[in-house]
Design an enzyme around this catalytic site. Structure first.
Site, PDB file in Angstrom:
ATOM      1  N   THR A  10       0.782  -1.165  -0.129  1.00  0.00           N
ATOM      2  CA  THR A  10       0.099   0.009  -0.085  1.00  0.00           C
ATOM      3  C   THR A  10       0.973   1.254   0.111  1.00  0.00           C
ATOM      4  OG1 THR A  10       0.080  -0.061   2.402  1.00  0.00           O
ATOM      5  CG2 THR A  10      -1.791  -1.252   1.210  1.00  0.00           C
ATOM      6  N   ALA A 249       5.198   6.799  10.532  1.00  0.00           N
ATOM      7  CA  ALA A 249       4.207   6.813   9.754  1.00  0.00           C
ATOM      8  C   ALA A 249       4.710   6.565   8.131  1.00  0.00           C
ATOM      9  CB  ALA A 249       3.415   8.208   9.421  1.00  0.00           C
ATOM     10  N   LYS A 250       3.778   5.686   7.436  1.00  0.00           N
ATOM     11  CA  LYS A 250       4.089   5.436   5.663  1.00  0.00           C
ATOM     12  C   LYS A 250       4.304   6.697   5.045  1.00  0.00           C
ATOM     13  CE  LYS A 250       2.870   0.965   4.610  1.00  0.00           C
ATOM     14  NZ  LYS A 250       2.133   0.015   3.957  1.00  0.00           N
ATOM     15  N   ARG A 251       3.631   7.713   5.601  1.00  0.00           N
ATOM     16  CA  ARG A 251       3.736   8.982   4.670  1.00  0.00           C
ATOM     17  C   ARG A 251       4.950   9.598   4.799  1.00  0.00           C
ATOM     18  NH1 ARG A 251       0.068   9.830   8.841  1.00  0.00           N
ATOM     19  NH2 ARG A 251       0.557  11.748  10.315  1.00  0.00           N
TER      20      ARG A 251
END
Ligand code: GLU
Length: 322
Positions: A10, A249-251
């Site tokens: 993702t 966080a992935k972001r």
């Protein structure tokens, strides 16, 4: 011994994913086992193929190797969940025939009003109160005219115990999390069913993954039992937090393997920090994967979350400002 790393594509892999991947790899390789890479892209709306290519490249750059996977194939192909739907369908039918599932017609908006506040082991998700579990046959027929159902597993009132290689004896009551979905209303299988079917079909003997999935294991053990599969040994490993105690966080692109690589960080620097965070080494200095492997033992892995200190962030050119 057969183990696996099973990322969901993702987004880009970040330092927290790298920690789990390195641990899963060391767990298997330290005991001469086989390691495989499986792509958990069953949710095709959230997953993107571009991230699959990138994660293969990132893991190879880090120095990991695998005996089976989407890029090299293997005896249990395919290794991408989106291509395994018919295998899941057979397991789903088996559960349905045993009357262990029931159709659930609740829509997202209806659920918003009735979900029960989360607590305990299942603190991350609100609990389904079982509305459709008790529908009368004629109510089911009536609802079926208007909506395709999701299917939920009828979770029994009992404790599920298992011996975790990191957490020791764990006892969880999966009914505290409510009846969980095994097939969504759009026909896609849910993670809980797909992961169990895949681990069993691929002959996985040892599952190592983040401790955020500890409670899920009790649900999965119900599915192992219902489907007549032998369950694997589980090891749940600590999550990686930033200096404020938040999940990485992935972001945050600077915390991704690609971001670090583009900033000029070497894989040995990442391995060195991982080894030090896990308490396997005394210093966070650069280290090869082979060197770290020689210090590894599952009994040395801590339970409590790891903090990526500001000092470590500097070493890895990670900028935690969001
Ligand atoms: N696909 C899951 C994730 O990326 C991992 C599932 C598992 O290891 O069982 O979080």
């Amino acid at each position: 011994m057969r183990g696996r790393f099973a990322p969901s594509p993702t987004g880009l892999l970040h330092i927290g994913n790298a920690l789990t991947a390195v641990l899963a790899w060391m767990h298997v390789r330290s005991r001469g086992g086989e390691f495989l890479l499986r792509i958990e892209d069953i949710d095709q709306q959230r997953c993107k193929s571009i991230f699959v290519d990138q994660l293969v490249e990132d893991l190879q750059w880090l120095g990991l190797d695998w005996d089976e996977g989407p890029d090299i194939g293997g005896p249990y192909m395919p290794y991408r969940q989106r291509d395994r739907q018919t295998i899941y369908d057979a397991a789903f039918t088996k559960l349905l025939e045993q009357a262990l599932l029931y159709p659930c017609y609740c829509s997202r908006s209806e659920l918003a009003d009735v979900l029960i506040a989360p607590h305990g082991w299942f603190a991350d998700e609100p609990r389904y109160p079982g509305i459709c579990r008790h529908l009368k046959p004629h109510e089911r027929v009536e609802k079926a005219c208007h909506k395709a159902p999701a299917y939920r597993f009828r979770v029994p009132e009992q404790n599920i115990g298992f011996a975790d290689e990191v957490y020791g004896e764990v006892n969880i009551r999966p009914s505290e999390g409510g009846d969980f979905i095994v097939r969504r209303s759009d026909g896609l299988m849910a993670y809980q069913l797909a992961v169990v079917v895949d681990d069993a079909a691929m002959g996985i003997t040892h599952v190592l993954r983040g401790s955020d999935l500890l409670a899920s294991t009790s649900r999965q053990l119900l599915l192992y039992r219902a489907l007549g599969y032998d369950s694997p040994t589980f090891a749940h490993t600590p999550l990686l937090l930033d200096e404020y105690g938040r999940r990485i966080a992935k972001r945050n692109s600077t915390a991704t393997l690609l971001g670090m690589r583009l900033a000029g960080v070497h894989p040995e620097e990442i391995i060195g920090v991982i080894g030090w965070l896990l308490g396997l080494t005394d210093m966070a200095d650069p280290l090869s994967l082979t060197e770290l492997l020689s210090c590894f033992s599952i009994s040395r892995i801590p339970q409590s979350p790891l903090r990526l200190s500001v000092e470590c962030q500097k070493r890895l050119r990670i900028n935690v400002t969001y």
